[in-house]
Design an enzyme around this catalytic site. Structure first.
Site, PDB file in Angstrom:
ATOM      1  N   ASP A  52       9.433  29.716  48.472  1.00  0.00           N
ATOM      2  CA  ASP A  52       9.147  28.377  47.956  1.00  0.00           C
ATOM      3  C   ASP A  52       8.081  28.491  46.865  1.00  0.00           C
ATOM      4  O   ASP A  52       7.109  29.224  47.014  1.00  0.00           O
ATOM      5  CB  ASP A  52       8.648  27.472  49.101  1.00  0.00           C
ATOM      6  CG  ASP A  52       8.649  26.009  48.717  1.00  0.00           C
ATOM      7  OD1 ASP A  52       9.431  25.240  49.304  1.00  0.00           O
ATOM      8  OD2 ASP A  52       7.846  25.627  47.823  1.00  0.00           O
ATOM      9  N   HIS A  77      13.857  25.019  55.175  1.00  0.00           N
ATOM     10  CA  HIS A  77      12.576  25.720  55.015  1.00  0.00           C
ATOM     11  C   HIS A  77      12.344  26.607  56.237  1.00  0.00           C
ATOM     12  O   HIS A  77      12.469  26.141  57.371  1.00  0.00           O
ATOM     13  CB  HIS A  77      11.410  24.727  54.978  1.00  0.00           C
ATOM     14  CG  HIS A  77      11.434  23.742  53.841  1.00  0.00           C
ATOM     15  ND1 HIS A  77      10.549  23.812  52.793  1.00  0.00           N
ATOM     16  CD2 HIS A  77      12.216  22.664  53.596  1.00  0.00           C
ATOM     17  CE1 HIS A  77      10.771  22.808  51.961  1.00  0.00           C
ATOM     18  NE2 HIS A  77      11.780  22.091  52.427  1.00  0.00           N
ATOM     19  N   GLN A 121      13.040  14.599  51.404  1.00  0.00           N
ATOM     20  CA  GLN A 121      13.852  15.484  50.555  1.00  0.00           C
ATOM     21  C   GLN A 121      13.596  15.168  49.082  1.00  0.00           C
ATOM     22  O   GLN A 121      13.766  14.026  48.645  1.00  0.00           O
ATOM     23  CB  GLN A 121      15.355  15.328  50.869  1.00  0.00           C
ATOM     24  CG  GLN A 121      16.207  16.338  50.110  1.00  0.00           C
ATOM     25  CD  GLN A 121      17.694  16.251  50.449  1.00  0.00           C
ATOM     26  OE1 GLN A 121      18.131  15.372  51.189  1.00  0.00           O
ATOM     27  NE2 GLN A 121      18.463  17.167  49.885  1.00  0.00           N
ATOM     28  N   HIS A 154      19.106  22.484  51.781  1.00  0.00           N
ATOM     29  CA  HIS A 154      18.262  23.662  51.984  1.00  0.00           C
ATOM     30  C   HIS A 154      17.475  23.537  53.285  1.00  0.00           C
ATOM     31  O   HIS A 154      17.259  22.441  53.790  1.00  0.00           O
ATOM     32  CB  HIS A 154      17.301  23.868  50.803  1.00  0.00           C
ATOM     33  CG  HIS A 154      16.380  22.724  50.578  1.00  0.00           C
ATOM     34  ND1 HIS A 154      16.751  21.585  49.902  1.00  0.00           N
ATOM     35  CD2 HIS A 154      15.089  22.528  50.934  1.00  0.00           C
ATOM     36  CE1 HIS A 154      15.737  20.743  49.849  1.00  0.00           C
ATOM     37  NE2 HIS A 154      14.707  21.293  50.478  1.00  0.00           N
ATOM     38  N   ASN A 209      14.653  18.713  55.393  1.00  0.00           N
ATOM     39  CA  ASN A 209      14.445  17.321  55.006  1.00  0.00           C
ATOM     40  C   ASN A 209      15.764  16.786  54.448  1.00  0.00           C
ATOM     41  O   ASN A 209      16.315  17.373  53.514  1.00  0.00           O
ATOM     42  CB  ASN A 209      13.351  17.236  53.933  1.00  0.00           C
ATOM     43  CG  ASN A 209      12.024  17.817  54.417  1.00  0.00           C
ATOM     44  OD1 ASN A 209      11.654  17.649  55.571  1.00  0.00           O
ATOM     45  ND2 ASN A 209      11.318  18.508  53.529  1.00  0.00           N
TER      46      ASN A 209
HETATM   47  P1  5GP Z   1      12.234  19.274  49.946  1.00  0.00           P
HETATM   48  O1  5GP Z   1      11.087  18.314  50.057  1.00  0.00           O
HETATM   49  O2  5GP Z   1      13.323  18.788  49.023  1.00  0.00           O
HETATM   50  O3  5GP Z   1      12.739  19.714  51.297  1.00  0.00           O
HETATM   51  O4  5GP Z   1      11.578  20.582  49.358  1.00  0.00           O
HETATM   52  C1  5GP Z   1      11.913  21.156  48.159  1.00  0.00           C
HETATM   53  C2  5GP Z   1      11.092  22.433  48.056  1.00  0.00           C
HETATM   54  O5  5GP Z   1      11.552  23.153  46.960  1.00  0.00           O
HETATM   55  C3  5GP Z   1       9.597  22.197  47.862  1.00  0.00           C
HETATM   56  O6  5GP Z   1       8.886  22.830  48.913  1.00  0.00           O
HETATM   57  C4  5GP Z   1       9.307  22.826  46.504  1.00  0.00           C
HETATM   58  O7  5GP Z   1       8.063  23.494  46.484  1.00  0.00           O
HETATM   59  C5  5GP Z   1      10.460  23.769  46.319  1.00  0.00           C
HETATM   60  N1  5GP Z   1      10.887  23.958  44.943  1.00  0.00           N
HETATM   61  C6  5GP Z   1      11.175  22.974  44.046  1.00  0.00           C
HETATM   62  N2  5GP Z   1      11.569  23.511  42.870  1.00  0.00           N
HETATM   63  C7  5GP Z   1      11.538  24.857  43.032  1.00  0.00           C
HETATM   64  C8  5GP Z   1      11.837  25.951  42.174  1.00  0.00           C
HETATM   65  O8  5GP Z   1      12.215  25.785  41.011  1.00  0.00           O
HETATM   66  N3  5GP Z   1      11.691  27.196  42.678  1.00  0.00           N
HETATM   67  C9  5GP Z   1      11.283  27.423  43.962  1.00  0.00           C
HETATM   68  N4  5GP Z   1      11.161  28.689  44.349  1.00  0.00           N
HETATM   69  N5  5GP Z   1      10.985  26.406  44.806  1.00  0.00           N
HETATM   70  C10 5GP Z   1      11.104  25.150  44.348  1.00  0.00           C
END
Ligand code: 5GP
Ligand code: ZN
Length: 121
Positions: free
Chosen positions: A35, A105, A97, A103, A90
């Site tokens: 992440d 985590h 999300q 995805h 999420n």
């Molecule tokens: P969500 O809240 O959608 O479950 O989490 C998305 C996650 O993706 C976040 O923890 C954020 O830090 C990560 N993320 C967003 N854009 C990128 C990216 O371009 N590269 C990587 N490695 N992680 C990302």
């Protein structure tokens, strides 16, 4: 959605390897990578290669493969020094999300980390 999939979706672009990104694990249908904003050391995302919006969109037939990748990532982080891990998904913006591509985590846990799991469950 088709336009987003082909051009804009950040996780589609990472899965297609258009963006330089360290890969932790890869199978036919999933890719795992760190992440960009790790909540703990080794925080890893497991992303479907196909553009599913969230887990409801993902066929259940991918479940075994997803669990296998979760276990491989978690075992790797435990070997590197974690004492446990949380698995978080999420789904929909109200649940936090932000990236609208399915995805999971994997968040390694350490005895004195500052990740507050009680804020999410
Ligand atoms: P969500 O809240 O959608 O479950 O989490 C998305 C996650 O993706 C976040 O923890 C954020 O830090 C990560 N993320 C967003 N854009 C990128 C990216 O371009 N590269 C990587 N490695 N992680 C990302
Ligand atoms: Zn996508």
């Amino acid at each position: 959605m088709e336009k987003e999939k082909k051009e804009d979706c950040i996780f589609c672009r990472i899965a297609r390897k258009e963006i330089k990104q360290e890969i932790i694990e890869e199978t036919d249908n999933f890719i795992a990578f760190p992440d960009a904003n790790p909540r703990t050391k080794g925080h890893t995302l497991i992303v479907s290669k196909r553009h599913f919006v969230n887990m409801l969109d993902m066929p259940a037939s991918l479940g075994n493969e997803l669990l296998d990748v979760i276990k491989r990532v978690a075992e790797k982080r435990l070997k590197e020094g974690a004492s446990g891990f949380n698995v978080v998904a999420n789904n929909f913006p109200v649940a936090g999300q932000i990236v609208m591509h399915a995805h999971v985590h994997v968040i390694p846990r350490y005895k004195k980390d500052e990740f507050k799991v009680r804020e999410i469950v």
